[in-house]
Structures are given as C-alpha cells and as structure tokens.
Scaffold this motif. Structure first.
Motif, PDB file in Angstrom:
ATOM      1  N   THR A 124      -1.919  -1.755   1.365  1.00  0.00           N
ATOM      2  CA  THR A 124      -1.319  -1.190   0.153  1.00  0.00           C
ATOM      3  C   THR A 124       0.205  -1.275   0.228  1.00  0.00           C
ATOM      4  O   THR A 124       0.808  -0.737   1.161  1.00  0.00           O
ATOM      5  N   PRO A 125       0.862  -1.972  -0.724  1.00  0.00           N
ATOM      6  CA  PRO A 125       2.330  -1.975  -0.736  1.00  0.00           C
ATOM      7  C   PRO A 125       2.852  -0.558  -0.943  1.00  0.00           C
ATOM      8  O   PRO A 125       2.263   0.230  -1.691  1.00  0.00           O
ATOM      9  N   LEU A 126       3.940  -0.226  -0.276  1.00  0.00           N
ATOM     10  CA  LEU A 126       4.470   1.127  -0.412  1.00  0.00           C
ATOM     11  C   LEU A 126       4.871   1.445  -1.848  1.00  0.00           C
ATOM     12  O   LEU A 126       4.883   2.608  -2.244  1.00  0.00           O
ATOM     13  N   SER A 127       5.190   0.406  -2.629  1.00  0.00           N
ATOM     14  CA  SER A 127       5.535   0.639  -4.031  1.00  0.00           C
ATOM     15  C   SER A 127       4.341   1.143  -4.830  1.00  0.00           C
ATOM     16  O   SER A 127       4.495   1.713  -5.914  1.00  0.00           O
ATOM     17  N   ARG A 128       3.122   0.949  -4.285  1.00  0.00           N
ATOM     18  CA  ARG A 128       1.906   1.395  -4.988  1.00  0.00           C
ATOM     19  C   ARG A 128       1.303   2.637  -4.328  1.00  0.00           C
ATOM     20  O   ARG A 128       0.191   3.040  -4.652  1.00  0.00           O
ATOM     21  N   LEU A 129       2.047   3.236  -3.392  1.00  0.00           N
ATOM     22  CA  LEU A 129       1.603   4.490  -2.793  1.00  0.00           C
ATOM     23  C   LEU A 129       1.991   5.612  -3.754  1.00  0.00           C
ATOM     24  O   LEU A 129       3.108   6.125  -3.738  1.00  0.00           O
TER      25      LEU A 129
END
Length: 573
Positions: A253-258
């Motif tokens: 999971t990209p951190l931008s989508r956390l």
C-alpha cells in the motif's frame, strides 16, 4: 574459516553450553584440551547464534596464536586486522548456519533473522554506551592466549573491547538483513552480484521517477531506526504488532493511500483475530483472509487489553511516519483507533488469593521438598512472594547486591538498575525481609552465593531472550506443581496462579487492618487519584517502620503449620 558452531553445543542441566576442542598443537600453551562457556539459555534457537559467534571468536584466536606468537602490543592497525579476520570468519559461520538450517519456512526464517536483529540491537546498546562488561570475557581470553599482559585500564584494552563489540554489532545487523544470503566479496568469500553495464539505448533513456514509499518499506525503516533504541522487551513486543498491521492493510500500500478507510479495515480485522493465532493448530498455517473466512468464535478472539496494546505500537509507528515526513498527519489516522471496544475474547476469571488450605497443600514439606530439590529458585520464589507480595519477575531478576541493609534493616531492594525491568515507576521500592525468611536460611543462602562469586540471587534461572524475562522456568514449574497438589481454580472459576501469592499477601494485610499507604509502598502500587496533592512531596517510609508496622505482622507461618517444616537442602549448581 570458523568451525560450524552447532556441533559445539552441549546441553547440561537444561542450559546450553559452548565447547570446542583446543587443537593439539596449542594445548600445551593454553594448558587445557577444551574450552567451555555457558550460553545462559535453555532454548536451542537462542543458543545457536551465540555458539556461532563463539566459534568464530575461538577460531580467530587459534589462527592468531599460530600466526603471531611474538606480538608484544596491539597497535591500531593490528586491532583492525584481527577484527576484519573475525568478521570474515563470523559471516562464514553464519552462512553455514543458513545452509545447515534449510529448508527455511518464511516464518522460521523471519524468526531466525529477528533473533540476530535482537542480539545486534543489544550489542549496539552496549557499544553505544561503551559498556564492555559483556565482551570483556572474550577480550581477556584473547589476551591470555596471546600471552600479553595488558593493563585493563589502558587505552589499548579499551580499543580492543570497542572494536570487537562494534564488529559483533555489524555482523548481527548484516546477517539479520532480509536480503543477506551469505558473505560478499568484501568478506573475502564469494563475489558480490554487480549490475550489468547499461547499453547505449538504456543510458539515453530519461531517469525513472522514484517509486513511492510503501507501507511495508516504511515499517521496515521504522524498525531499523528504532530497534537499537528499544529495550529488550520492546524489541520482542513491537515488531510483531506493527507487522500484523502491515499484513492487514497491505505491505504494498502506498503511504499516500494510507487513509482512514484503511485504518477502519485494520480495526475491523484485529477485533476478529484469534488469540495465539501463530501457535494454535486451527489457525497457525492460515493467512489472515483465511482466518477471517472462518468467523472465529468470540471466546477465542483477542481480548480488549491485547487489542489496545496493539494500538499502542501502531500509533507509535504512525507518529514516527509523520515525524519523518512520510505522511502529513498521524492524528487523523490514529483517531480511528480511539473507539470503545465491545467486551470480547477470553474470560478466564479474575485472579484470587490462596486460601490457608491451598497454602497447606502447596507447602506440604514432603511434596515441596521433593519437587524443589536443591533448585534455589523453586524453593525460595514462592516463599518470597508470599512474604513480600512482590511480582514473580521482580524477584527472579534480583542481584545479590539487592539484598542489603538500610539503617540496620535487611531489605530486598527492587529496582530497575543493571538491566532489570519493572512494571511501573512505583515498583521501585525496598521491602524489609521477614524474620521467618531469615529463620529458613534466606540470608545464609544469599551469603553462600556471594562467597561463590555469583552475581544474581537465582543464577539457576537463565534469561529467556525472546521474552526478556528470567521467570519463565519457575512459572511453568509452579503451574504443574500446584495442579498436582490440587490447587487450581475456585468454585467461581477464578484463577489461582503464581500471582495469587501477591493477592494473598495483600488480602492478609487487609484482614489484619494494616496501614493501606504503607502496604501500597511495600507492594509497589501507585498511590491513586484520590490521594491529596501532598502525596507527591512525601518521601518513602523508613524500612524500620515498614518492618514493624507491616512485615512482622504477616503471620502465615503461625496459621499454616506446614511452612514451619520446610528445609532448604542447599545449592545445586
């Protein structure tokens, strides 16, 4: 090359020892045919890496003895040369360990590397603080084998300690790396993989945009940075909790989508996970999605306390992400975990005090004497717990120097010095020794150990490094013993365990109408929110007052006749 360490393991009285034969050509010089050293653990998984490191060290010593019999001093260059040789041999030994232990399951390999990571973090703490107490034994042996007389206060001695300890840190860090597959060319063993030269077409291509950081990568970086700063218990507890979070949300999971939806997904899943899912047969070989499909019964799920403890580590990691500018705001994510959990999980009943009938069974002279034998920890820990109200680990980790006098009163000094760990700040305290303990021979036992040069009050208890505790063996023994004596749960299903000694002490003080403030100080409880503000300005009660007002009034030996017939049989070492 360093010999394989696993063939040098010897199990003696439940503790692994390292042993290695001295080569025939060196035996006359060393004055012995074999070298031995306790590995201070009864767990093979912990003994293996320690034996590996010792095998590498002894191999370096043997090599150095043969190469340089006339060296009179350790120059900086010579220290670097010897350390480089030690690192090469240690890495080669670890590589053989990797080959010898295969095939590795993912879980087994992760655990293997985590053990090394923990050892490296522990060594790093010592190196950073320039605490050479754990390495001096090997340095002294090295100097003895070299036939050198070096002042232990000299800079030469300190440099050698520092260099060898730092080398140990580097070896443990390298072999615990998830990509380590064996020594590289820099270690003098095998070529390192190199990238092919780019073609003209590749060279002309514009550089690729840097890949976005993923949750899994950020988590590994978090552990890499934070683990050297954690104590041993945190190094054991935290990694598995944050890895579970990453497994649920998705390592890629990209951190931008956390986002908060991801946090809600974690919240939902963790409340439906079973307790001990990695050890229970029904769950241990299944993935989290497979477990979710099983609809785990409520009574088998994680308790609310366990879930809240998981949240602590997850919140801490997210806060670190924010501090490192990985994410904009941790607070928005952490708010999702600020929920009231429904009552769920195991309900085993509360812990209760032992009755006098229970104590009669537990301290039956014949059964207790036969089961404790000459094992000090088994004999003394239940009695100490009964007469002090102390927690099991507080007693198990005591040093002999913690038994001393204050104003002519013999006390047990419960503290967090020298690596000891306590539950709360209030747990630091001095508990007077009951006269009955002295009558049983407790002071003579401690004195005999001191004369023998021991450091700890219970040297028969090894440190279990995957828990960071000394009390595991006694806890397991007592569980078996009390059940054999017919002491288990009460009629209401409430548990009777070792911790019940603490309940028993506190309950007896209550029945005797003893001073509650003094009692709290003796057992290490916080004073509580109802205390007035002056409580923060008050000092501790004098040990003499605690002895007279609380300890001497504890009368189990007057109410339970069996206690008066106990006999400590001596020290079995």
């Amino acid at each position: 090359m360093a010999p394989r360490a696993f063939s040098h393991l010897l199990l003696k009285r439940g503790i692994y020892h390292f042993r290695i034969a001295v080569p025939p050509d060196l035996r006359q010089r060393l004055g012995k045919g074999e070298l031995r050293r306790s590995l201070r653990t009864g767990y093979l998984q912990e003994a293996r890496p320690r034996a590996t490191r010792l095998a590498a060290t002894t191999a370096s010593i043997f090599t150095a003895l043969r190469k340089d019999r006339t060296m009179q001093e350790l120059t900086n260059a010579r220290i670097r040369e010897l350390v480089d040789e030690w690192i090469r041999d240690a890495l080669e030994a670890e590589y053989e360990c990797l080959l010898d232990g295969g095939p590795w399951t993912p879980e087994k390999l992760e655990n293997h590397k985590y053990v090394h990571c923990s050892l490296g973090a522990e060594a790093y703490e010592h190196w950073e603080r320039k605490d050479f107490r754990q390495i001096r034994g090997r340095v002294d042996a090295f100097l003895a084998y070299k036939g050198l007389e070096v002042d232990k206060d000299s800079m030469t001695y300190k440099k050698l300690c520092d260099a060898l300890l730092k080398a140990e840190v580097n070896v443990m860090r390298e072999v615990s790396d998830e990509d380590w597959e064996g020594p590289s060319v820099g270690d003098g063993t095998q070529p390192a993989a190199t990238a092919p030269h780019p073609t003209p077409q590749q060279a002309a291509e514009p550089p690729q945009k840097e890949e976005e950081r993923t949750l899994g990568g950020a988590m590994e970086k978090h552990l890499q940075v934070k683990m050297p700063t954690w104590d041993s218990k945190t190094r054991i507890d935290a990694p598995s909790k944050v890895r579970e979070f990453v497994e649920i949300v998705g390592a890629d999971t990209p951190l931008s989508r956390l986002d908060r939806d991801a946090m809600r997904r974690y919240l939902d899943v963790v409340q439906r996970l079973p307790s001990r899912r990695t050890t229970k047969k029904a769950y241990r070989d299944k993935t989290i999605p497979e477990i979710m499909a099983m609809d785990v019964p409520v009574e088998e799920r994680l308790s609310n306390v366990t879930i809240r403890n998981r949240f602590i580590w997850v919140r801490s990691m997210l806060n670190w992400f924010e501090a490192e500018d990985y994410i904009p705001k941790a607070k928005n994510l952490n708010k999702v975990l600020d929920v009231k959990l429904d009552q769920q999980g195991r309900t085993t009943g509360k812990r209760v005090a032992f009755t006098e009938d229970d104590l009669s069974k537990l301290f039956d002279p014949e059964a207790y004497g036969e089961d404790t034998g000459k094992t000090p920890s088994k004999f003394w820990l239940p009695i100490l717990a009964l007469y002090t109200g102390a927690r099991l680990e507080e007693l198990a980790q005591l040093h002999l120097t913690d038994i001393h006098t204050v104003d002519d009163v013999l006390v047990i000094d419960i503290n967090d010095e020298d690596g000891k760990r306590l539950k709360t700040a209030a747990a630091v305290r001095r508990v007077p020794v009951h006269p009955f303990l002295r009558k049983l021979g407790f002071t003579k036992y401690a004195s005999d150990l001191t004369k023998q040069g021991e450091e700890r009050l219970f040297p028969d208890l090894p440190l279990v490094e995957n828990t960071g505790k000394y009390s595991a063996a006694v806890s397991q023994w007592f569980t078996r013993y009390r059940r054999e004596q017919g002491v288990d749960v009460d009629a209401d299903g409430n548990s009777k365990v070792f911790h019940s000694f603490r309940h028993t002490f506190i309950t007896r003080c209550k029945h005797l109408g003893l001073n509650r403030q003094m009692l709290k100080e003796i057992v290490g409880h916080e004073q509580g929110e109802t205390d007035d503000v002056t409580a923060g300005y008050e000092g501790a009660y004098p040990p003499a007052m605690l002895l007279e007002e609380i300890i001497k009034k504890i009368d189990f030996h007057e109410r339970v006749e069996e206690l008066n017939h106990l006999n400590f049989q001596g020290i079995k070492m």
